[in-house]
Each structure stands twice: as C-alpha cells, then as structure tokens.
Design a protein around this motif. Structure first.
Motif, PDB file in Angstrom:
ATOM      1  N   GLY A  25       0.817  -1.204   0.000  1.00 24.63           N
ATOM      2  CA  GLY A  25       0.000   0.000   0.000  1.00 24.63           C
ATOM      3  C   GLY A  25       0.851   1.253   0.000  1.00 24.63           C
ATOM      4  N   ALA A  26       0.176   2.404   0.082  1.00 28.99           N
ATOM      5  CA  ALA A  26       0.863   3.696   0.067  1.00 28.99           C
ATOM      6  C   ALA A  26       0.024   4.724   0.823  1.00 28.99           C
ATOM      7  N   ASP A  27       0.626   5.870   1.090  1.00 31.36           N
ATOM      8  CA  ASP A  27      -0.061   7.044   1.645  1.00 31.36           C
ATOM      9  C   ASP A  27      -0.850   6.740   2.919  1.00 31.36           C
ATOM     10  N   PRO A  28      -0.256   6.118   3.916  1.00 25.34           N
ATOM     11  CA  PRO A  28      -1.036   5.677   5.076  1.00 25.34           C
ATOM     12  C   PRO A  28      -1.408   6.801   6.038  1.00 25.34           C
ATOM     13  N   HIS A  29      -2.661   6.798   6.447  1.00 24.26           N
ATOM     14  CA  HIS A  29      -3.088   7.649   7.559  1.00 24.26           C
ATOM     15  C   HIS A  29      -3.482   6.726   8.706  1.00 24.26           C
ATOM     16  N   VAL A  30      -2.888   6.946   9.892  1.00 23.58           N
ATOM     17  CA  VAL A  30      -3.168   6.113  11.060  1.00 23.58           C
ATOM     18  C   VAL A  30      -3.684   6.984  12.191  1.00 23.58           C
ATOM     19  N   SER A  31      -4.750   6.519  12.833  1.00 21.10           N
ATOM     20  CA  SER A  31      -5.321   7.199  13.996  1.00 21.10           C
ATOM     21  C   SER A  31      -5.451   6.206  15.147  1.00 21.10           C
ATOM     22  N   ALA A  32      -5.333   6.712  16.364  1.00 17.65           N
ATOM     23  CA  ALA A  32      -5.589   5.902  17.551  1.00 17.65           C
ATOM     24  C   ALA A  32      -6.986   6.228  18.052  1.00 17.65           C
ATOM     25  N   VAL A  33      -7.832   5.193  18.117  1.00 20.36           N
ATOM     26  CA  VAL A  33      -9.210   5.361  18.583  1.00 20.36           C
ATOM     27  C   VAL A  33      -9.470   4.312  19.651  1.00 20.36           C
ATOM     28  N   GLY A  34      -9.709   4.754  20.877  1.00 19.22           N
ATOM     29  CA  GLY A  34      -9.886   3.803  21.962  1.00 19.22           C
ATOM     30  C   GLY A  34      -8.619   3.001  22.178  1.00 19.22           C
ATOM     31  N   ARG A  35      -8.750   1.666  22.143  1.00 18.85           N
ATOM     32  CA  ARG A  35      -7.589   0.794  22.343  1.00 18.85           C
ATOM     33  C   ARG A  35      -7.033   0.260  21.032  1.00 18.85           C
ATOM     34  N   ASP A  36      -7.496   0.795  19.905  1.00 15.07           N
ATOM     35  CA  ASP A  36      -7.055   0.300  18.599  1.00 15.07           C
ATOM     36  C   ASP A  36      -6.444   1.408  17.757  1.00 15.07           C
ATOM     37  N   TYR A  37      -5.604   0.982  16.823  1.00 16.67           N
ATOM     38  CA  TYR A  37      -5.104   1.860  15.775  1.00 16.67           C
ATOM     39  C   TYR A  37      -5.897   1.553  14.500  1.00 16.67           C
ATOM     40  N   TRP A  38      -6.212   2.589  13.746  1.00 10.41           N
ATOM     41  CA  TRP A  38      -6.930   2.425  12.490  1.00 10.41           C
ATOM     42  C   TRP A  38      -6.089   3.008  11.360  1.00 10.41           C
ATOM     43  N   LEU A  39      -5.928   2.219  10.313  1.00 11.02           N
ATOM     44  CA  LEU A  39      -5.084   2.578   9.174  1.00 11.02           C
ATOM     45  C   LEU A  39      -5.939   2.704   7.918  1.00 11.02           C
ATOM     46  N   TYR A  40      -5.699   3.793   7.173  1.00 10.13           N
ATOM     47  CA  TYR A  40      -6.392   4.043   5.907  1.00 10.13           C
ATOM     48  C   TYR A  40      -5.329   4.341   4.847  1.00 10.13           C
ATOM     49  N   PRO A  41      -5.046   3.402   3.955  1.00 12.68           N
ATOM     50  CA  PRO A  41      -4.020   3.619   2.931  1.00 12.68           C
ATOM     51  C   PRO A  41      -4.629   3.810   1.539  1.00 12.68           C
ATOM     52  N   ALA A  91      -7.504  10.475   4.581  1.00 15.11           N
ATOM     53  CA  ALA A  91      -7.226  10.920   5.949  1.00 15.11           C
ATOM     54  C   ALA A  91      -8.499  10.813   6.771  1.00 15.11           C
ATOM     55  N   MET A  92      -8.340  10.577   8.055  1.00 17.23           N
ATOM     56  CA  MET A  92      -9.477  10.448   8.948  1.00 17.23           C
ATOM     57  C   MET A  92      -9.365  11.455  10.082  1.00 17.23           C
ATOM     58  N   ALA A  93     -10.514  12.041  10.460  1.00 13.72           N
ATOM     59  CA  ALA A  93     -10.564  12.931  11.622  1.00 13.72           C
ATOM     60  C   ALA A  93     -11.790  12.579  12.450  1.00 13.72           C
ATOM     61  N   GLU A  94     -11.681  12.762  13.755  1.00 13.85           N
ATOM     62  CA  GLU A  94     -12.785  12.489  14.669  1.00 13.85           C
ATOM     63  C   GLU A  94     -13.142  13.759  15.416  1.00 13.85           C
ATOM     64  N   LYS A  95     -14.449  14.021  15.520  1.00 12.60           N
ATOM     65  CA  LYS A  95     -14.889  15.183  16.294  1.00 12.60           C
ATOM     66  C   LYS A  95     -16.296  14.921  16.820  1.00 12.60           C
ATOM     67  N   ARG A  96     -16.467  15.110  18.108  1.00 13.55           N
ATOM     68  CA  ARG A  96     -17.758  14.934  18.781  1.00 13.55           C
ATOM     69  C   ARG A  96     -18.399  13.582  18.466  1.00 13.55           C
ATOM     70  N   GLY A  97     -17.582  12.528  18.447  1.00 15.88           N
ATOM     71  CA  GLY A  97     -18.113  11.189  18.265  1.00 15.88           C
ATOM     72  C   GLY A  97     -18.417  10.797  16.831  1.00 15.88           C
ATOM     73  N   LYS A  98     -18.188  11.690  15.892  1.00 11.08           N
ATOM     74  CA  LYS A  98     -18.366  11.387  14.470  1.00 11.08           C
ATOM     75  C   LYS A  98     -16.998  11.247  13.814  1.00 11.08           C
TER      76      LYS A  98
END
Length: 316
Positions: A25-41, A91-98
């Motif tokens: 894959g390429a261009d990875p965006h990783v976020s930490a949400v709760g106890r998991d990491y989420w990857l979007y490539p 890319a992923m962003a989180e705000k107010r539960g969304k």
C-alpha cells in the motif's frame, strides 16, 4: 480473469503480518481510537476507486475490516466526464463522536483532481459521502493529499491539502459540520514542501511534516517544520527520513501517538529496493518506526528498519 478475481478476493481476507514492511500500500493515515489503531491507505491496486480500513491493537499486526467507501457509488465523482478515476491519499478525523473521511479523487489531467469527504459513526464506517467535492484543483493548484487536524487546545479543525507539481500548500479552518470550510488561511510555503502534509501536536509545539521530492525516485523524503500555531509561521527543521541502501523514496506518512505510553510512531510507504535509478516500479510497502525527540523537542533522524517492527499496545 482468474488472476484478477483471486487478487480481489485476497483483499477481503484478514491481513496479519508481523514485521516491516507491514503490508502493501501507500499514503497511510493512522489514527488511535480507543484501544485500537486504524489505518487508511491508498489501496495497492491502480485505478481501483475504493478505500478500506485496517485495524491493529499494536501497530504490527493488521486486519482488513472491509471496504469503507466505493467511489463508483459516489455520483459526483463521475460528473467530470473523465474516462477513469483514481482514489488515493485518504485521511481520517474524529470530532464529537463522528468520523470524517477525506480522500483524493483523480485524474489530475484532463480534469482537475478533487477532494471529497464522507461521514460515519465509527472508524470502520459505513461512510456516507457528503454529496459534493469539498475542494477542486485548478490554476496550478492540485487538490490532493488532504489532512485534517483537530486541535485539542480549542477544538478547532484545520484542513491541509495540495502539493505535487504545483507544490502549493493550502490551509483552511473547517466549519462546525466538518464537511465545509469556514475560511481559508493565507500561509507561507514551508521550505522543501512537495506534498503529503501532516500535522501533529506534542506538548506545546505544532509539527508540520511533509514529503519532498518526486514520488517514484530516491529524492522522496520526509521533512518538517515547527510552529506555535497550527497555521504557522513555520520554522524549517530539516529532513528526518530519507532513502538508504535498502529502501528508496520513503514518504507520505502519518504520525500517531500511543496516549497511554506517550510514545510516537511514524507510518509511511517506501520502495523495497537498493537501486538508485528511477523511476521505481512495482508496489510500495508500508512500514512503522518509533519516533524519538531530543531535549529541545526536535525530531531525531529516523532510521528505516526491516524485520521486527515496533509493538505498542494501547493500555486503558
């Protein structure tokens, strides 16, 4: 036809690799949400307009959770009349539960690139597209490589995009709905900026990191600048990740923090080759490295590794 069908099926299976590189894959965006990491490539198939989510508990072993957005089902994508469309650099962003999923749509020629946004209730989706492009390229600006940073200091969200041939970074403040802009902010162009901007905050310092060079040769590398604000002015700090004797063109990365240990990591793509003569062909790979800061808060040079990759479970 049989090979193509098998390739598609393989993408639906759980992915479990335990060493650098961690996956195709390429261009990875990783976020930490709760106890998991989420990857979007960017998915490792050219001109296939889909995005998928991958989940990990430790940054090393990743499971594909399924397709989260299919551009063939987003009507505005085909409205430009282009003969084909590509999907990359999400890319992923989180705000107010969304959760808000931003993504690049090609081609860049003959029709301009565009950036879209979709909304979901979890990092795994499903995501519903907003119904229109958020940003369209033109006049020398390429609408590519979105990144949205929600500032924990005040809750405001900042959108970064652009680069490549035009090498122009644009910054916007997001509206409260996170699918439109409140205003554009005029920013100075960071030194050695090409594309793939990423923002992270550590202590009181804002770190704007980005790729420099050509995407498919050994000049591709990661540079960064710092500021007291998410919109600059930037103080250039240099190159922190570059080609070596075994890997070429590391870049288009994201930073992620394990909030329970306060450790930082960089997830990026690279070419698994030692040769220096571009253009490189074949698939790119994703890798994870631990990030170290000195006593002044500056990022130490990052060394690419093979085999054993960092493991960092998030504790409660």
């Amino acid at each position: 036809m049989t090979l193509l069908r098998l390739s598609f099926v393989s993408l639906l299976l759980p992915l479990s690799l335990a060493a650098n590189p961690v996956m195709d894959g390429a261009d990875p965006h990783v976020s930490a949400v709760g106890r998991d990491y989420w990857l979007y490539p960017t998915e490792p198939r050219s001109r296939n307009p889909i995005f998928a989510a991958y989940r990990s508990s430790d940054l090393r072993t990743w499971k594909r959770e399924g397709t989260i957005l299919d551009l063939d089902k987003v009507p505005w994508v085909k409205a430009d009349g282009a003969p084909w469309h590509g999907a990359w650099a999400p890319a992923m962003a989180e705000k107010r539960g969304k959760f808000y999923f931003y993504y690049s749509v090609g081609p860049q020629n003959p029709t301009p690139s565009r950036i879209g946004v979709a909304v979901g209730n979890s990092p795994a989706g499903p995501f519903t597209d907003s119904g229109k492009a958020l940003l369209t390229g033109g006049d020398g600006f390429e609408a590519i490589d979105p990144m949205v940073f929600v500032d924990p200091k005040d809750g405001r969200a900042w959108f970064y995009a652009g680069g490549s041939a035009g090498a122009k970074l644009r910054v916007f403040e997001m509206a409260d709905d996170m699918i439109s802009f409140k205003r554009e902010v005029d920013v100075a162009q960071p030194e050695n900026f090409t594309e793939g901007a990423f923002m992270h905050l550590r202590d009181k310092t804002y770190y704007l990191s980005y790729s420099h060079g050509k995407w498919n040769d050994s000049s591709y590398s990661v540079h960064y600048a710092t500021s007291d604000s998410p919109t600059g002015p930037w103080k250039y700090r240099g190159c922190i990740l570059e080609s070596d004797d075994k890997h070429q063109g590391p870049g288009h990365h994201s930073f992620v923090e394990n909030r329970s240990t306060r450790e930082w990591f960089i997830v990026y793509h690279r070419w698994e080759t030692g040769r220096k003569d571009p253009p490189f062909r074949g698939g790119r790979k994703l890798a994870v490295e631990k990030v170290e800061y000195d006593d002044k808060g500056l990022i130490k040079k990052i060394k690419m590794t093979d085999g054993k990759s960092p493991v960092s479970p998030i504790r409660r």
